[in-house]
Motif scaffolding. Structure first.
Motif, short mmCIF file in Angstrom:
data_model
loop_
_atom_site.label_atom_id
_atom_site.label_comp_id
_atom_site.label_asym_id
_atom_site.label_seq_id
_atom_site.Cartn_x
_atom_site.Cartn_y
_atom_site.Cartn_z
N LEU A 130 0.86 -1.18 0.00
CA LEU A 130 0.00 0.00 0.00
C LEU A 130 0.90 1.24 0.00
O LEU A 130 2.09 1.14 0.30
N ARG A 131 0.33 2.39 -0.30
CA ARG A 131 1.07 3.64 -0.29
C ARG A 131 0.28 4.69 0.48
O ARG A 131 -0.10 5.73 -0.05
N CYS A 132 0.05 4.40 1.76
CA CYS A 132 -0.75 5.31 2.59
C CYS A 132 -0.12 6.70 2.62
O CYS A 132 1.09 6.83 2.82
N ASN A 133 -0.95 7.71 2.44
CA ASN A 133 -0.47 9.09 2.37
C ASN A 133 0.36 9.49 3.57
O ASN A 133 1.35 10.21 3.44
N TYR A 134 -0.02 9.05 4.76
CA TYR A 134 0.67 9.47 5.98
C TYR A 134 1.90 8.64 6.28
O TYR A 134 2.66 8.94 7.20
N CYS A 135 2.12 7.57 5.52
CA CYS A 135 3.21 6.65 5.82
C CYS A 135 4.25 6.62 4.71
O CYS A 135 5.44 6.80 4.95
N ILE A 163 -5.95 6.73 16.35
CA ILE A 163 -4.69 7.45 16.40
C ILE A 163 -4.91 8.78 15.70
O ILE A 163 -5.36 8.82 14.54
N GLU A 164 -4.61 9.87 16.39
CA GLU A 164 -4.81 11.18 15.78
C GLU A 164 -3.72 11.45 14.76
O GLU A 164 -2.55 11.27 15.02
N TYR A 165 -4.15 11.91 13.58
CA TYR A 165 -3.20 12.28 12.54
C TYR A 165 -2.54 13.58 12.94
O TYR A 165 -3.19 14.57 13.25
#
Length: 195
Positions: A29-34, A192-194
């Motif tokens: 996956l390519r999660c935006n936050y990771c 979990i808060e971004y």
């Protein structure tokens, strides 16, 4: 160990009993936050610890008081023969608990084998139950596979936790639906808060 002088402790003198090990840097996956970049330079294969090296690391850690192990990545289920690795690590004397954090994309086909190999607990990342949002966040259309994996893990009897990154203006109104889904599959949902 007769005395406690050889145990790992934190700054407050408490024993460090848990070891977190990344078994692979790759993810599907390519999660935006990771992992925001589509093109990414992965570690060369020879730079990743071998099964023998990982097993030795865990053995050394148990001699220092570690008895719990968490496998992470990247996405740990992408590691070749991850089931065999779990079998080896769960058999290390002194290890009482082996857990894994996963995105769940390969969990449906592997859950029974993971359980049989000695994996005790699973934490699955799940940030949305909506196909469009999941695809936007992860850049992959894999929600059905992830939900199927979570259900398969639940059916195998795994204690489950679901980790949800809550992003204001994106998925915050799904909190109730995610709690309901957690109840359906017998999972504890953690938000979990971004940042």
């Amino acid at each position: 160990m007769n005395d406690h002088s050889d145990l790992l402790v934190d700054t407050l003198g408490r024993p460090l009993r848990s070891l977190r090990v990344s078994v692979i840097d790759r993810c599907d996956l390519r999660c935006n936050y990771c992992m925001p970049e589509e093109k990414y330079t992965w570690l060369p294969r020879q730079e990743i610890l071998s099964f023998e090296e990982l097993e030795r690391l865990v053995e050394l850690s148990t001699s220092l008081g570690v008895d719990r192990l968490r496998l992470t990545g990247g996405e740990p289920l992408l590691r070749r023969d991850i089931v065999g690795l779990i079998g080896r690590l769960s058999a290390v004397a002194g290890i009482a608990d082996v857990a894994m954090t996963t995105n769940g994309t390969r969990l449906a086909e592997l859950a029974p084998q993971l359980k049989a190999a000695g994996l005790h607990r699973l934490t699955v990342s799940l940030d949305s139950l909506r196909q469009d949002r999941f695809k936007e966040l992860t850049r992959r259309d894999e929600l059905d596979r992830v939900l199927g994996g979570i259900r398969a893990a639940s059916a195998c009897g795994f204690p489950l936790k679901l980790n949800t990154v809550v992003i204001r203006g994106f998925n915050e109104e799904e909190v109730g639906d995610l709690v309901d889904f957690g109840a359906e599959v017998g999972a504890e949902v953690r938000f979990i808060e971004y940042m």
